[in-house]
Design an enzyme around this catalytic site. Structure first.
Site, PDB file in Angstrom:
ATOM      1  N   GLU A 361       0.685  -1.028   0.148  1.00  0.00           N
ATOM      2  CA  GLU A 361      -0.080   0.097  -0.249  1.00  0.00           C
ATOM      3  C   GLU A 361       1.114   1.683   0.103  1.00  0.00           C
ATOM      4  O   GLU A 361       0.466   2.158  -0.776  1.00  0.00           O
ATOM      5  CB  GLU A 361      -0.689  -0.401   0.870  1.00  0.00           C
ATOM      6  CG  GLU A 361      -1.362  -0.964   1.255  1.00  0.00           C
ATOM      7  CD  GLU A 361      -2.855  -1.272  -0.071  1.00  0.00           C
ATOM      8  OE1 GLU A 361      -3.425  -0.246  -0.734  1.00  0.00           O
ATOM      9  OE2 GLU A 361      -2.473  -2.308  -0.590  1.00  0.00           O
ATOM     10  N   SER A 512      -7.689  -7.746  -4.883  1.00  0.00           N
ATOM     11  CA  SER A 512      -7.582  -5.576  -5.655  1.00  0.00           C
ATOM     12  C   SER A 512      -7.503  -5.289  -4.007  1.00  0.00           C
ATOM     13  O   SER A 512      -7.434  -6.267  -2.469  1.00  0.00           O
ATOM     14  CB  SER A 512      -8.532  -5.997  -6.458  1.00  0.00           C
ATOM     15  OG  SER A 512      -9.412  -5.962  -5.148  1.00  0.00           O
ATOM     16  N   HIS A 513      -7.134  -4.154  -4.743  1.00  0.00           N
ATOM     17  CA  HIS A 513      -7.244  -2.947  -3.722  1.00  0.00           C
ATOM     18  C   HIS A 513      -7.685  -2.657  -2.631  1.00  0.00           C
ATOM     19  O   HIS A 513      -8.139  -2.778  -1.148  1.00  0.00           O
ATOM     20  CB  HIS A 513      -6.809  -1.233  -4.129  1.00  0.00           C
ATOM     21  CG  HIS A 513      -6.285  -0.257  -3.008  1.00  0.00           C
ATOM     22  ND1 HIS A 513      -5.637  -0.491  -2.712  1.00  0.00           N
ATOM     23  CD2 HIS A 513      -7.402   0.523  -2.526  1.00  0.00           C
ATOM     24  CE1 HIS A 513      -5.925   0.793  -1.467  1.00  0.00           C
ATOM     25  NE2 HIS A 513      -6.386   1.087  -1.930  1.00  0.00           N
ATOM     26  N   MET A 514      -9.136  -2.610  -3.370  1.00  0.00           N
ATOM     27  CA  MET A 514     -10.163  -2.703  -2.492  1.00  0.00           C
ATOM     28  C   MET A 514     -10.706  -4.164  -1.954  1.00  0.00           C
ATOM     29  O   MET A 514     -11.561  -4.090  -0.533  1.00  0.00           O
ATOM     30  CB  MET A 514     -11.748  -2.409  -3.176  1.00  0.00           C
ATOM     31  CG  MET A 514     -11.430  -0.450  -3.560  1.00  0.00           C
ATOM     32  SD  MET A 514     -12.059  -0.120  -2.444  1.00  0.00           S
ATOM     33  CE  MET A 514     -11.969   1.506  -3.493  1.00  0.00           C
TER      34      MET A 514
END
Length: 556
Positions: A361, A512-514
């Site tokens: 992140e 995935s990021h989400m």
């Protein structure tokens, strides 16, 4: 009115050419997908305009991606572009991707057999196109992998071949996860260099073209390249974490609590939003924008009110709980390490998992600042020459990079306007064409059914609430609501400051990021539900998500 007949004929020919055997590639044919590997559908969308597409290719999918795999002990695929575009729609060449996950230490004959096996597995199980790394290929060592690998016997692999695959994966994993000299550690250090480079260039007296050129070159070397490495390490970290659950060492609740205890950029953003003044907050996070590569998407510092005006003042999303593995859990993990040949200790393995996930992140946050600045400089340079933001969305970034080292007799505005107009015309084709998300045979472009995807359900929670669509986000109070967005990158983190109740995306994988953000915060989510279901959910006014039973019901 656009006739696509001629274009489709050319595309059919192109796919047949790319599908032929290639002297530098294992696997007799290929498959194209919008979601495997560096899933473009999620990051730049299915129909990106030229600036976003050319930036993505330049920073990641042309060369950077292959350098990272090569550095991390996988087969060398340098010079092979990972992403191809068909009439402007970006696809991943899956054969190239699968080749790049073969460990270097594996013999040519086993490697070849493995790539063929991966390709035929995906062809038989197309619903896994957004989960290839979890369901189709073996790209690292983790606990319990021997049970997974033993399934290769059904596909004609011999025991000694399977042992060799496991051995090379173990060797490769050991070089990555070492908390002192591991490859991910070196990449975390490189990202820090980018911060210095960014300041030097943005504070310099260089011309705009020179600033754009050097920001892009530095972002590749010290930003997206190390980010790709840390993201690979974070994938391995998640595989270990999942294996703790599968081996019954930790519960699903422990898994969520551990993720929730991590100190990620997104969590800091939620805290800082409550803690800092608007000016201080934007100094740190102002460069973020939903649609990281999209010039038409406003940055946080350009549209603060739109993103944060109906912010939830509750601390619910910002709370960070401490999580400690119990002595009993650590003993079990220690036993597995001893029996596996991993060169690590329990504490080091847990530290690696934490640092890799947080580092992914963080490194993304750092490189997107430079990328965002490239977009701002492109806008400034373009507007001096009389181009609007809307025009510049169609500009190929290579045209600006070429200006750095080439001077020709033409006027610069003419060079850019020729390129913009050509790409605008071409975009009409991109808008008109519909292609399947996975192309197995060249004929698939003529007739295909849009298949239902198998979505990724995040958390084990339930929610029933009203639905808010992307275009309505700025106007609505999102407290407790289920939000539907097509795809989402870090620029959408502002949603978590609004205390949303659930999330549904059309594109996106488990990693995935989400997906990771929702797991950390404990928000029930349906990530990558595919176009058919997304249309259906978007038309509902009231939905019920039950993530533990993997269901979504339309109530009204």
């Amino acid at each position: 009115n656009i006739s696509l007949d001629e274009s489709l004929k050319k595309l059919h020919k192109k796919i047949e050419k790319l599908n032929a055997p290639h002297p530098n590639l294992l696997g007799s044919k290929t498959i194209f997908g919008v979601m495997p590997d560096w899933n473009p559908a999620e990051i730049i969308g299915i129909r990106p305009k030229r600036l976003a597409l050319s930036l993505y290719k330049e920073l990641i999918t042309d060369e950077t991606w292959a350098y990272q795999r090569d550095n991390y002990g996988y087969r060398n695929l340098r010079s092979h572009p990972l992403l191809v575009t068909f009439l402007g729609i970006p696809f991943i060449d899956v054969r190239i991707s699968f080749n790049s996950f073969i460990p270097k230490g594996l013999s040519e004959s086993i490697s070849s057999k493995l790539v063929e096996h991966y390709l035929s597995s995906l062809q038989k199980n197309t619903r896994y196109h957004d989960k290839v790394e979890f369901q189709i290929i073996y790209s690292c060592f983790y606990f319990g992998i021997e049970h997974k690998l033993s399934k290769l016997k059904q596909s004609g692999f011999k025991t000694n071949e399977i042992n060799k695959i496991q051995e090379t994966l173990l060797e490769l994993t050991n070089t990555i996860i070492d908390t002192k000299n591991g490859l991910y550690k070196k990449d975390l250090e490189k990202v820090e260099i980018l911060k210095t480079k960014y300041s030097e260039i943005t504070n310099s007296n260089l011309s705009l073209v020179d600033k754009i050129y050097w920001l892009i070159k530095d972002t590749r070397r010290y930003g997206t390249l190390p980010f790709a490495g840390i993201a690979r390490a974070a994938f391995i970290a998640m595989q270990f974490l999942n294996s703790f659950v599968e081996e019954k060492i930790i519960s699903n609740k422990d898994y969520s609590d551990f993720l929730n205890s991590l100190n990620t950029v997104s969590k800091q953003l939620s805290n800082d939003l409550l803690r800092l003044s608007k000016k201080e907050f934007l100094k740190i996070y102002g460069h973020l924008r939903p649609g990281t590569y999209d010039i038409m998407s406003s940055r946080y510092d350009e549209a603060y009110e739109m993103y944060f005006k109906s912010m939830s003042k509750t601390k619910v999303n910002a709370k960070k709980d401490k999580f400690d593995f119990t002595a009993k859990q650590k003993i079990k993990i220690s036993k597995l390490i001893k029996n596996s040949g991993l060169k690590t200790s329990v504490d080091d393995l847990l530290l690696f998992i934490k640092e890799a996930i947080e580092g992914r992140e963080y490194s993304k946050f750092i490189f997107t600042r430079s990328l965002s600045q490239v977009i701002i400089y492109t806008e400034m340079f373009g507007s001096r020459l009389g181009f609007s933001k809307k025009d510049l969305a169609y500009l190929n970034i290579q045209k600006i990079l070429d200006l750095y080292s080439t001077l020709d007799h033409r006027n610069v505005a003419k060079v850019l306007s020729d390129n913009i107009n050509k790409n605008k015309d071409f975009y009409q084709y991109t808008k008109s064409i519909k292609l399947p998300s996975l192309i197995v045979e060249a004929n698939d472009i003529y007739s295909f059914n849009i298949k239902q995807d198998e979505p990724n359900f995040i958390t084990l929670k339930k929610i029933q609430s009203s639905v808010v669509l992307e275009q309505a986000i700025p106007k609505e109070n999102l407290d407790g609501k289920i939000v539907c967005i097509r795809s989402a990158d870090p620029g959408y983190d502002y949603l978590f400051s609004k205390n949303i109740g659930g999330l549904i995306t059309c594109f996106g994988g488990a990693n995935s990021h989400m997906g990771i953000r929702c797991a950390e915060i404990g928000i029930p989510a349906v990530i990558g539900c595919g176009e058919i279901m997304f249309e259906k959910y978007s038309k509902a006014t009231l939905l019920a998500i039950d993530a533990s039973n993997k269901t979504v019901k339309v109530i009204s």
